[in-house]
Design a protein around this motif. Structure first.
Motif, PDB file in Angstrom:
ATOM      1  N   ASP A  47      36.977   2.928  24.339  1.00  0.00           N
ATOM      2  CA  ASP A  47      36.177   3.800  23.471  1.00  0.00           C
ATOM      3  C   ASP A  47      35.442   4.870  24.268  1.00  0.00           C
ATOM      4  O   ASP A  47      34.403   5.367  23.842  1.00  0.00           O
ATOM      5  N   SER A  50      35.790   8.303  22.282  1.00  0.00           N
ATOM      6  CA  SER A  50      35.400   8.233  20.871  1.00  0.00           C
ATOM      7  C   SER A  50      33.910   7.956  20.705  1.00  0.00           C
ATOM      8  O   SER A  50      33.274   8.453  19.755  1.00  0.00           O
ATOM      9  N   ASN A  51      33.320   7.189  21.600  1.00  0.00           N
ATOM     10  CA  ASN A  51      31.900   6.869  21.510  1.00  0.00           C
ATOM     11  C   ASN A  51      31.024   7.744  22.391  1.00  0.00           C
ATOM     12  O   ASN A  51      29.848   7.448  22.583  1.00  0.00           O
ATOM     13  N   SER A  53      28.921  10.788  22.604  1.00  0.00           N
ATOM     14  CA  SER A  53      28.263  11.619  21.590  1.00  0.00           C
ATOM     15  C   SER A  53      27.186  12.477  22.230  1.00  0.00           C
ATOM     16  O   SER A  53      26.544  12.076  23.202  1.00  0.00           O
ATOM     17  N   SER A 192      28.872   4.929  25.895  1.00  0.00           N
ATOM     18  CA  SER A 192      28.733   3.556  25.411  1.00  0.00           C
ATOM     19  C   SER A 192      28.866   2.562  26.563  1.00  0.00           C
ATOM     20  O   SER A 192      29.651   2.763  27.492  1.00  0.00           O
TER      21      SER A 192
END
Length: 274
Positions: A47, A50-51, A53, A192
């Protein structure tokens, strides 16, 4: 990530023609690098993008900030590291297979001629690359290739350790700042599980340092083994001459020759006459 089965089979072949320390190095490569990378590390970094941010909605800002934070994924970086440090061993294996195939062709050509006397006189000074037990002799061109294999593995390990330090360091922070275009200003970005990923980074670093240490130990092991073998060969040759010179028969003959030379070769003034 792709299948490691082919690389594993090739490295197993290399292990058959390696020293004891080289076999330990390959075991570390299999278990603590390839196995851990395929079984656990991929899931931790699954991830990664995708994680990731950032506290902005500006289109494209998050992508450029991710590119700045991670120029290359850790997983891909470690895959490249494994491939590069394994390449010298594969070249060493290819050299062995080439020499074995060449020797087989020479034997087949001699058998095809059908002359045993010619086969015995073809190249009497050439030594087979295999010993009596069928193992590869670590000498000559094979020894030079093996030493180059260790040297290049060591250089690749050092290069990738330094490269990882320059790209990311050895710790992931939970917060990164970014001010690249098209971000409107300096924004904060978050990743993350930074602590878990840091643990994996340190683990892979320790394994890389262990592999580097094994390369250095293997270099000393090869040098010590060859020096000991050469000393043993020289000691086996020198006692033979000493036994002949110190034998009682040889000493007695030397005494007789010395006595005869003293009694039969007296100096006379006439010896100086022209």
């Amino acid at each position: 990530m792709g299948d490691w089965h082919l690389l594993g089979r090739l490295l197993e072949s290399v292990q058959e023609h390696s020293t004891v320390v080289g076999k330990v190095w390959l075991t570390v490569l299999f278990i603590f690098r390839i196995l851990v990378l395929g079984a656990a590390a991929e899931k931790v970094w699954g991830d990664e993008q995708s994680n990731f941010s950032c506290d902005t909605k500006q289109p494209g800002c998050q992508s450029v900030c991710y590119d700045q934070t991670f120029p290359i994924s850790h997983i891909r970086f470690w895959v490249l590291q494994i491939i590069f440090v394994s390449t010298p061993s594969l070249i060493y294996l290819g050299h062995i297979l080439h020499l074995v195939r060449t020797e087989q062709k020479e034997e087949e050509s001699l058998e095809a001629e059908g002359s045993s006397s010619l086969a015995g006189q073809a190249n009497p000074t050439k030594v087979s690359i295999r010993d009596t037990q069928g193992r590869i002799r670590l000498q000559g061109a094979i020894l030079r290739t093996y030493i180059c294999n260790i040297i290049f593995k060591t250089l690749f390990e050092v290069g990738f350790i330094l490269g990882q330090y320059v790209l990311y360091g050895f710790e992931l922070k939970p917060l990164y700042t970014c001010s690249r275009w098209p971000c409107p200003n300096t924004v904060n970005c978050y990743i993350s599980r930074p602590t878990e990923k840091t643990i994996f980074i340190l683990f892979m670093l320790v394994v890389a340092c262990l592999s580097l240490l094994l390369n250095v130990v293997e270099m000393y092991h090869v040098a010590f083994t060859k020096c000991r073998a050469s000393d043993k060969a020289s000691k086996e040759e020198s006692p033979g001459a000493g036994m002949v010179n110190d034998s009682p028969a040889w000493v007695a003959s030397q005494k007789r020759e010395s006595k005869c030379s003293k009694t039969g070769s007296k100096w006379k003034p006439s010896d100086l006459a022209v």
